[in-house]
Design a protein around this motif. Structure first.
Motif, PDB file in Angstrom:
ATOM      1  N   SER A 102       0.847  -1.163  -0.056  1.00 33.03           N
ATOM      2  CA  SER A 102      -0.136   0.026   0.065  1.00 33.03           C
ATOM      3  C   SER A 102       0.934   1.170   0.041  1.00 33.03           C
ATOM      4  O   SER A 102       1.983   1.465   0.514  1.00 33.03           O
ATOM      5  N   HIS A 103       0.675   2.188  -0.700  1.00 34.54           N
ATOM      6  CA  HIS A 103       1.330   3.194  -0.718  1.00 34.54           C
ATOM      7  C   HIS A 103       0.621   4.439  -0.354  1.00 34.54           C
ATOM      8  O   HIS A 103       0.686   5.593  -0.801  1.00 34.54           O
ATOM      9  N   PHE A 104      -0.078   4.188   0.952  1.00 32.07           N
ATOM     10  CA  PHE A 104      -1.010   5.355   1.332  1.00 32.07           C
ATOM     11  C   PHE A 104      -0.395   6.755   1.554  1.00 32.07           C
ATOM     12  O   PHE A 104      -0.984   7.585   1.192  1.00 32.07           O
ATOM     13  N   ARG A 105       0.864   6.618   2.294  1.00 28.25           N
ATOM     14  CA  ARG A 105       1.351   7.874   2.529  1.00 28.25           C
ATOM     15  C   ARG A 105       1.538   8.900   1.443  1.00 28.25           C
ATOM     16  O   ARG A 105       1.382   9.960   1.303  1.00 28.25           O
ATOM     17  N   ALA A 106       2.311   8.207   0.452  1.00 25.85           N
ATOM     18  CA  ALA A 106       2.625   8.731  -0.863  1.00 25.85           C
ATOM     19  C   ALA A 106       1.416   9.122  -1.360  1.00 25.85           C
ATOM     20  O   ALA A 106       1.292  10.342  -2.063  1.00 25.85           O
ATOM     21  N   LEU A 107       0.432   8.285  -1.597  1.00 20.05           N
ATOM     22  CA  LEU A 107      -0.946   8.655  -2.094  1.00 20.05           C
ATOM     23  C   LEU A 107      -1.535   9.824  -1.418  1.00 20.05           C
ATOM     24  O   LEU A 107      -1.941  10.832  -2.240  1.00 20.05           O
ATOM     25  N   SER A 108      -1.622   9.864  -0.104  1.00 22.93           N
ATOM     26  CA  SER A 108      -2.177  10.840   0.566  1.00 22.93           C
ATOM     27  C   SER A 108      -1.377  11.987   0.394  1.00 22.93           C
ATOM     28  O   SER A 108      -2.165  13.220   0.286  1.00 22.93           O
TER      29      SER A 108
END
Lengths: 611, 611
Positions: free
Chosen positions: A477-483
């Motif tokens: 998951s690349h949540f931080r980057a997406l965020s």
């Protein structure tokens, strides 16, 4: 320039009539008295489109629920209305074979809905009853739950497709899309992201190409398809918008909720339909819960005033009042008291479980802030054996937002979880790991290196498959980057006025803009994925944007109607967010989903501790 | 301490993983949740569409509507007067099965009852909510009660059905499974024989096939049970997909209807469909024989085309064929390089519960961990605790990951001990000699409870026992390496529940190097207070722990909430906050000890207030 008014919606009750008429037709195929067995999860949907008298008129004498035990029916004709599930078909075979064993002759008919599967027919063949049992299909694809929500009522799509990797429902979703296209299309544009969306789109496209293009006026503009696994964060967050909260706490089932005695303040429970017909509900469903009380009390005061008008009326005025207003007021009164009761009950439950603290921890996870504190919060939650589902939800949220847990934390939390809630959750953890919802951090480099190595060895098509296999094994998951890229977490230093929301983040108290809805917003704004290359790469690709067959004027009402199809379920919070987006940008969204989901349903589908 | 205490209650919650299921017969009410108003004409037209659809379209990916409105005329949808379907129908030769028309005609006169009619139905149901739902009177608000409307609608439906029926039955090309329950099954031998009159191809094809015209539905004319082709014989597709052969038979039908059936069927047998064409036909739900694909290469081509078409249903169909016709070792080998097909196969085996084959497959693939988990999962269906224990013991040697193997070992050890403790305690309880079992009778057995629940139980009933016994909390703690914090939390909750405050106190007692006792806790003190308060600890107990909360603000807010006046007062004194103290004076009871204490402080000249 976005238009501020919103276009009207197509008439989806047509879909109900279609389904009902088709069912009637199928029943007509079986003349004579018969008993009908219905699979339990089909009862509520069936009840939305037909009633007992419809069935009675077609010679259904008795109704039974499918229960996997010997039948008590005495009828000579048995009809089974079921989902295409192997276990149910096996049970029917047992019924038939039991009859055969005692020399009893009956006629049997299975109506599969929404479609039949070869695997089910193979069971009939293997059990030696093929031919004794005839089969049919009831193509009941879409159930309108509300003016703007169409549900396929297929919660198993999520498990079958994402966990088991079985693509059998894709065609069903494609069929639903095709139905909409046939009745309300053609579409002007199609966008999508996720491998299932892409496959569904391709399948649908083939059907359209094989068929002839109609020159009907389009009632729907563009279509957006999105896989649930593109965004797992949003459905795992606690819902704080009224409708979402109701779903989290009382479980809305097929557009209907049951309020227990604590809500009705009487000794009995009440079933309430939740849709735009309920005027009170319609005004608060999309509101942040903190606004709901104020609204309800205002409404109560207005109601009081309306009642008070009676005083000082003469006979004639009174007569008009009674005939014209009283009924409406009474209805409103009833609804109002129910929603007030529900809100109170929500408050009580949420205060008891320290909801505020839970939300705070959730927001920290979304922001990537105070991670150690969040871990020990979750740990305490587990140690104290507070809700098994909540603990699991927080663990998953932690893992997705943090791109996996450190091996040390993973082991320790898993051990404590198993100790608190049962060792058989080993199987749950295995499922969650497989889906990438709860994983150990691994050297991301190793995986990439391996992928590219393998990729070089084989041709593109196979490489795609292998990448898929990798991503399902250890989906990062690349949540931080997406965020960061999509600006999902608004700056926390600004005060967020929930009464006058300025963006979709209001559905999570201003702490987070749902990823799924942000993608939809961005793609519609850009009319495609241009400029979002970084984002789609992080989301594992499979994005598309294509022109449909519509020749409608670009600014007509229909063009501002956007159909969003969630493969694997969407939450009420997401629907609220889209409604907000629609109001802000002059769109009107129609949500089509395989099922309405929330964190509990999503995780329950992944629990491994049941046989 | 929600769940912990619940563990002693009857097993209902998610924690226990069991639900009491009650079956009963009852009354059901169906409701028509549909809208009242819609145009008649629309309805009629839709009906035709729908009838047509159910006939032709179910299995096929075609657009039902397009077939009805050639040229995409959606005029009908919008109330236009044209009914192309009827026109089309009139062109057809008279139906061979006109009985159906007659049947429908009578139906129009059937009495339609109001939508909300209550029907007594024997219905087996396991969930109370569903039962409540089906006969909740609250639904009446949404029911449809206009009798006339219902009646006229029904008439329309009938008409519509009648007008399409001829057409629909006429259209029947290779739809062999259709059975009308009155008269002869459409697919039955007797029927087929009539159909086949004059067709020697058919006879050539099945020369030795027994014809028993009087025996309905035992044999399907597609020789079921013998061939897979019968399985995969689907429905007719709709017109826009017609292949040449169908178009041909269509035109033939007009002049010589009796030739139609054999002709098209014959084609299935003589035509040499390639794997690709075969998959195409499967996708359309058409008659296909898979037997003729005998070379491995052909079989794999079938599989690869099915995978490429993204239809899980077809992939599984092909896999079933492969499973039946290939040695499993060969099949496993080929699946190894076909991940999508492999996932479908695994899911198919899981659903049809072919555990043995599935295990062999996993072993062949080298997925030993999955294999171990799958075997372990079987314990869930074992109900007898001794058998389950023995089964778990047999699982110990399975190739789990190192981490999971410890968990499985713990699972086994736990159950083993639970069985011993349960037996002893049950006896003790019956004997009536042990005090604690008399005072707090056990509400549920400890068998199959999670480890922490077991620890809680031991802390509750066996607190003081020496470490040597199986039921001693200390023994449990040591055996399962339970963390200090976890042990502490559980013991605290259990002893607090019993109101054994001295035990609670003792939990915190540590000695510092000077030999003074001071309270220390692995859990932050505000959580301790929370645990105690949930177990309704009295204020004098609570305040000892509130006083130990480090954070002054948290201490004050909790103290205020729990009415620990002394702590609030002394904290304000320590903070030299005169204003807060004055404000707090208003909150305590007039004339009480706390008020006097505040007054003393306020009058104390020695304190140098900050405000």
């Amino acid at each position: 320039m976005a238009r501020r008014d919103t276009p009207g919606l197509p008439d989806f009750s047509l879909l109900k009539r279609l389904a009902r008429d088709q069912l009637v037709y199928l029943l007509e195929q079986l003349p004579g008295k018969k008993d009908l067995f219905i699979e339990s999860d089909l009862m509520s949907p069936l009840d939305r489109i037909a009633n007992m008298s419809t069935l009675k008129q077609h010679d259904i004498v008795k109704l039974y629920k499918v229960e996997y035990k010997a039948t008590v029916s005495l009828s000579d004709q048995l009809c089974f209305l079921i989902r295409p599930r192997i276990q149910t078909v096996k049970w029917i075979c047992d019924v038939v074979n039991a009859d055969k064993a005692v020399g009893r002759f009956r006629r049997y008919k299975i109506i599969f809905t929404p479609q039949r599967f070869f695997a089910c027919e193979a069971v009939l063949e293997e059990e030696g009853v093929f031919g004794d049992v005839t089969t049919d299909e009831w193509a009941f694809y879409l159930l309108p739950l509300d003016d703007d929500i169409l549900s396929m009522e297929l919660p198993e799509f999520f498990h079958d497709n994402f966990l088991a990797g079985d693509q059998r429902w894709l065609r069903t979703v494609g069929g639903a899309l095709h139905l909409l296209h046939s009745v309300y299309g053609p579409f002007s544009k199609l966008y999508g992201i996720g491998s299932c969306s892409q496959m569904t789109y391709e399948w649908w496209r083939e059907q359209v190409e094989q068929g002839e293009q109609g020159a009907r006026p389009a009632e729907i503009g563009s279509v957006f398809l999105i896989d649930r696994d593109v965004d797992f964060v949003t459905p795992l967050c606690s819902q704080v918008v009224y409708e979402g909260l109701l779903d989290d706490i009382f479980r809305i089932k097929c557009g209907c909720v049951e309020f227990g005695p604590d809500v009705t303040s009487s000794d009995r429970s009440v079933k309430v339909m939740l849709n735009s017909q309920d005027k009170v509900f319609n005004e608060i469903r999309n509101e942040h819960f903190s606004n709901v009380f104020g609204f309800l009390s205002q409404k109560a005061r207005n109601l009081q005033t309306a009642y008070d008008k009676r005083q000082g009326m003469d006979i004639k005025q009174m007569k008009t009042f009674v005939s014209e207003e009283l009924k409406g007021l009474k209805q409103e009164h009833r609804l109002l008291s129910l929603h007030i009761g529900a809100s109170e009950s929500i408050m009580k439950k949420k205060t008891k479980q320290d909801f505020q603290e839970l939300l705070q921890r959730e927001h920290c996870l979304l922001e990537g802030f105070e991670i150690r504190e969040s871990i020990s919060f979750i740990e305490e939650h587990i140690n104290r054996q507070i809700s098994m589902m909540e603990s699991l939800r927080m663990l998953c949220l932690l893992s997705i937002t943090e791109n996996g847990l450190l091996p040390k934390d993973y082991r320790s939390l898993k051990t404590q979880y198993l100790q608190s809630y049962g060792f058989d959750h080993l199987l749950t953890f295995s499922n969650l790991r497989q889906l990438g919802l709860l994983v150990e951090q691994q050297g991301a480099e190793t995986l990439t290196v391996m992928e590219s190595k393998v990729g070089k060895l084989v041709n593109d098509k196979t490489a795609g498959k292998i990448t898929d296999a990798f991503s399902s094994l250890a989906r990062r998951s690349h949540f931080r980057a997406l965020s960061r890229k999509l600006n999902l977490v608004p700056k926390s230093d600004e005060e967020y006025d929930l009464r006058v929301p300025k963006d979709m983040a209001y559905i999570f108290s201003g702490a987070y803009v749902p990823l799924s809805c942000r993608l939809i917003e961005q793609v519609l704004e850009r009319d495609g994925w241009a400029g979002l290359e970084d984002v789609t790469r992080l989301l594992n690709g499979h994005e598309f944007a294509v022109t449909g067959g519509s020749r409608a004027e670009p600014n007509s009402d229909a063009q501002r109607l956007v159909l969003v199809l969630f493969l694997g379920g969407c939450t009420f919070s997401e629907i609220s967010a889209l409604r907000f987006l629609g109001r802000a940008k002059g769109y009107k969204f129609i949500v089509v989903t395989t099922a309405v989901t929330n964190s509990s349903r999503l995780l329950e589908a992944l629990l491994g501790n049941h046989a | 301490m929600g769940v912990l205490t619940k563990a002693l209650a009857p097993p209902t919650g998610e924690l226990l993983g069991m639900t009491d299921v009650v079956f009963f017969a009852e009354t059901i009410e169906f409701h028509d949740g549909d809208e009242k108003n819609h145009e008649r004409l629309v309805f009629t037209d839709k009906y035709q569409v729908n009838g047509r659809k159910s006939r032709k379209h179910l299995h096929v990916n075609a657009d039902p509507f397009r077939a009805v409105w050639p040229g995409g005329g959606s005029a009908a949808t919008r109330g236009g007067a044209v009914s192309p379907l009827r026109e089309e129908g009139s062109r057809r030769p008279p139906s061979k099965k006109n009985q159906s028309g007659g049947r429908g005609a009578t139906a129009g006169g059937r009495g339609a009852t109001a939508g909300g009619v209550v029907c007594t139905v024997e219905m087996m149901r396991s969930k109370a909510d569903e039962e409540e739902y089906w006969h909740s009177s609250k639904f009446k608000a949404f029911t449809f009660e206009d009798e006339d409307e219902e009646l006229s609608r029904l008439k329309e439906s009938k008409q519509a059905v009648n007008s399409i029926r001829q057409l629909v039955e006429e259209d029947d090309d290779d739809d062999t499974e259709k059975v009308s329950w009155s008269g002869e099954p459409v697919g039955s031998i007797s029927w087929s024989i009539k159909e086949m009159a004059g067709s020697n191809q058919k006879i050539d094809r099945e020369p030795a096939f027994p014809r028993i015209p009087t025996e309905p539905s035992t044999l399907n004319k597609s020789h079921s049970g013998l061939s897979l082709s019968s399985l995969f014989r689907g429905k007719a597709k709709s017109e826009n997909f017609q292949s040449f052969s169908d178009a041909f038979s269509d035109s033939v039908r007009i002049y010589a209807p009796e030739l139609r059936k054999p002709k098209s069927e014959y084609k299935d047998y003589v035509c040499d469909w390639s794997p690709e064409e075969t998959v195409q036909r499967l996708l359309q739900g058409k008659a296909v024989s898979l037997e003729k694909f005998r070379s491995l290469q052909d079989k794999l081509l079938l599989l690869d085309f099915a995978v490429a078409a993204h239809d899980g249903n077809v992939i599984t169909a092909v896999l079933i064929h492969l499973k039946r016709s290939l040695r499993k070792e060969v099949l496993f080998r080929e699946l190894q390089s076909r991940q999508t097909a492999l996932r479908h196969f695994i899911h198919y085996l899981t659903e049809s519960r072919e555990q043995k084959l599935l295990l062999e497959l996993l072993r062949a693939l080298g997925r030993t961990e999955d294999m171990a988990l799958l075997q372990y999962k079987e314990h869930l269906i074992i109900t007898d605790e001794n058998n389950k224990r023995d089964f778990l013991k047999s699982c110990l040697s399975l190739p789990f990951s190192a981490e999971d193997s410890t968990h499985v070992q713990d699972h086994y050890t736990l159950l083993e001990r639970q069985i011993i403790v349960e037996a002893a305690d049950r006896q003790a309880e019956r004997g009536g000699k042990v005090d604690i079992f008399q005072k707090f009778p056990r509400k549920a057995s400890i068998l199959n409870m999670p480890l922490i629940t077991t620890l809680y139980y031991c802390c509750f009933y066996h607190y003081g026992e020496p470490e040597g016994t199986f039921s001693s909390p200390l023994n449990v703690r040591r055996t399962f390496k339970i963390s200090e914090k976890q042990y502490f939390v559980t013991a605290l909750a259990a002893r607090a529940k019993l109101k054994a405050w001295s035990d609670v106190d003792a939990l915190f007692t540590g000695r510092n190097w000077l030999g003074f006792t001071r309270k220390k806790s692995p859990l932050s003190f505000h959580r301790v207070v929370d645990v105690l308060q949930r177990n309704s600890a009295p204020t004098q107990v609570l305040q000892d722990y509130v006083a130990l909360i480090d954070d002054a603000e948290l201490r004050i807010s909790l103290a205020q909430k729990l009415k620990c006046h002394d702590i609030v007062i002394s904290t304000f004194r320590d903070m030299k906050d005169r204003q807060m103290l004055v404000a707090y004076r208003g909150k305590v009871e007039p004339g009480s000890a706390p008020e006097r204490k505040i007054d003393d402080l306020l009058n104390n000249q020695q304190i140098r207030w900050k405000n």
